[in-house]
Write a protein that holds these residues in place. Structure first.
Motif, PDB file in Angstrom:
ATOM      1  N   ASP A 204     -29.056 -30.777 -10.818  1.00 45.75           N
ATOM      2  CA  ASP A 204     -30.781 -30.996  -9.460  1.00 45.75           C
ATOM      3  C   ASP A 204     -29.739 -32.064  -8.919  1.00 45.75           C
ATOM      4  N   ASP A 205     -30.728 -32.088  -7.545  1.00 43.04           N
ATOM      5  CA  ASP A 205     -29.750 -33.555  -6.838  1.00 43.04           C
ATOM      6  C   ASP A 205     -30.619 -34.671  -7.233  1.00 43.04           C
ATOM      7  N   GLY A 206     -29.206 -34.846  -7.775  1.00 43.98           N
ATOM      8  CA  GLY A 206     -29.280 -36.429  -8.190  1.00 43.98           C
ATOM      9  C   GLY A 206     -28.682 -36.888  -9.224  1.00 43.98           C
ATOM     10  N   ASP A 207     -28.823 -35.772 -10.793  1.00 42.53           N
ATOM     11  CA  ASP A 207     -28.072 -35.602 -11.537  1.00 42.53           C
ATOM     12  C   ASP A 207     -26.957 -36.229 -11.817  1.00 42.53           C
ATOM     13  N   VAL A 209     -23.613 -37.160 -13.854  1.00 42.90           N
ATOM     14  CA  VAL A 209     -22.765 -36.563 -15.025  1.00 42.90           C
ATOM     15  C   VAL A 209     -21.928 -37.399 -15.562  1.00 42.90           C
ATOM     16  N   THR A 210     -21.439 -37.542 -17.030  1.00 46.67           N
ATOM     17  CA  THR A 210     -21.147 -38.798 -17.330  1.00 46.67           C
ATOM     18  C   THR A 210     -19.570 -38.061 -18.735  1.00 46.67           C
ATOM     19  N   VAL A 211     -18.750 -38.505 -18.125  1.00 41.64           N
ATOM     20  CA  VAL A 211     -16.549 -37.756 -18.635  1.00 41.64           C
ATOM     21  C   VAL A 211     -16.207 -39.222 -19.071  1.00 41.64           C
ATOM     22  N   GLY A 212     -16.126 -39.401 -20.121  1.00 36.34           N
ATOM     23  CA  GLY A 212     -16.084 -40.452 -20.453  1.00 36.34           C
ATOM     24  C   GLY A 212     -15.869 -41.847 -20.182  1.00 36.34           C
ATOM     25  N   ALA A 213     -15.791 -42.774 -19.171  1.00 33.84           N
ATOM     26  CA  ALA A 213     -16.553 -44.098 -18.938  1.00 33.84           C
ATOM     27  C   ALA A 213     -16.658 -44.124 -17.769  1.00 33.84           C
ATOM     28  N   THR A 214     -16.776 -42.397 -16.729  1.00 37.23           N
ATOM     29  CA  THR A 214     -16.870 -42.408 -15.098  1.00 37.23           C
ATOM     30  C   THR A 214     -18.204 -41.555 -15.234  1.00 37.23           C
ATOM     31  N   THR A 215     -19.194 -41.865 -14.165  1.00 35.60           N
ATOM     32  CA  THR A 215     -20.082 -41.292 -14.313  1.00 35.60           C
ATOM     33  C   THR A 215     -20.156 -40.427 -12.499  1.00 35.60           C
ATOM     34  N   VAL A 216     -20.044 -40.021 -12.110  1.00 32.73           N
ATOM     35  CA  VAL A 216     -19.646 -38.991 -11.165  1.00 32.73           C
ATOM     36  C   VAL A 216     -21.800 -38.191  -9.987  1.00 32.73           C
ATOM     37  N   VAL A 217     -22.030 -38.497  -8.956  1.00 34.61           N
ATOM     38  CA  VAL A 217     -23.249 -37.992  -8.585  1.00 34.61           C
ATOM     39  C   VAL A 217     -23.490 -36.673  -8.674  1.00 34.61           C
ATOM     40  N   PHE A 218     -24.449 -35.539  -8.491  1.00 30.32           N
ATOM     41  CA  PHE A 218     -24.828 -34.522  -8.091  1.00 30.32           C
ATOM     42  C   PHE A 218     -25.495 -34.731  -7.108  1.00 30.32           C
ATOM     43  N   GLU A 219     -25.143 -34.623  -5.874  1.00 31.97           N
ATOM     44  CA  GLU A 219     -26.255 -33.897  -4.579  1.00 31.97           C
ATOM     45  C   GLU A 219     -26.217 -33.030  -3.876  1.00 31.97           C
TER      46      GLU A 219
END
Length: 221
Positions: A204-207, A209-219
């Motif tokens: 969903d918009d704004g989810d 996603v974290t892998v290791g120590a990095t977080t990215v945002v889905f828009e």
């Protein structure tokens, strides 16, 4: 600071001072948005003609390093951008040598409204019909130098018929393409909004996603 920031130039204005003023403008103009803190992404820097002439030989390199500095500062302060970072040097003939003015603006990307993945440094990767792989290897679409990230850790891809499991049908995206995230058998797992996933999950918009120590945002776009 490296590159032109480490060099000394005759006169009163130094590249390092331009860098300081740019990051100060980011801090002064930052604003709280629903998805986090936004900083200006388009900068105009006015300097005296004498200073512009002194920097003429290294102007392209200086602009490139200022763009990189803005991205690094955004990552450190957890700022996001509305669009790509740009820096323009302009001459103000009314300025005495050494005077500088920095103006930052919030400028949305001219990219069409398409789903994208926003990285921690503010860069955005537009998603398409192919899967975007996240991992340590250089052939991944998002390469992370993190020992907690597997070589091929996770991927974000168009959902063919939707995800399976408890999250099926959860997405509320209105666009024609739904996207899902899948763990690729990583050692430390993949999380969405802090929850470990075991099957592909629709995004969903704004989810986050974290892998290791990095977080990215889905828009969703």
């Amino acid at each position: 600071m490296e590159g032109v920031f480490a060099r000394a130039f005759r006169g009163t204005l130094q590249p390092v001072e331009i860098g300081r003023r740019l990051t100060r403008e980011m801090d002064l103009r930052r604003t709280i948005a629903p998805k986090g803190t936004l900083a200006p992404n388009e900068f105009r820097i006015d300097i005296a003609r004498a200073d512009r002439n002194r920097f003429a030989a290294i102007e392209d390199e200086l602009v490139d390093e200022l763009v990189l500095l803005a991205r690094e500062h955004a990552q450190m302060e957890r700022y996001s951008f509305l669009g790509p970072v740009t820096v323009d040097l302009e001459t103000d003939d009314s300025f005495p040598a050494g005077k500088i003015a920095v103006f930052g603006e919030f400028t949305p990307s001219e990219e069409p409204n398409r789903a994208r993945l926003v990285l921690s440094d503010g860069r955005a990767i537009v998603l398409g019909a192919s899967a975007l792989t996240i991992g340590r290897l250089p052939d991944c679409g998002v390469v992370l130098a993190d020992s907690n990230v597997s070589r091929y850790h996770a991927e974000i891809r168009p959902a063919a018929g939707g995800a399976t499991g408890p999250d099926a049908g959860r997405s509320r995206l209105s666009g024609p393409t739904l996207y899902e995230v899948a763990d690729l058998g990583s050692t430390n797992g993949t999380r969405v909004n802090g929850m470990l996933i075991t099957v592909p999950r629709l995004l969903d918009d704004g989810d986050r996603v974290t892998v290791g120590a990095t977080t990215v945002v889905f828009e969703a776009g």
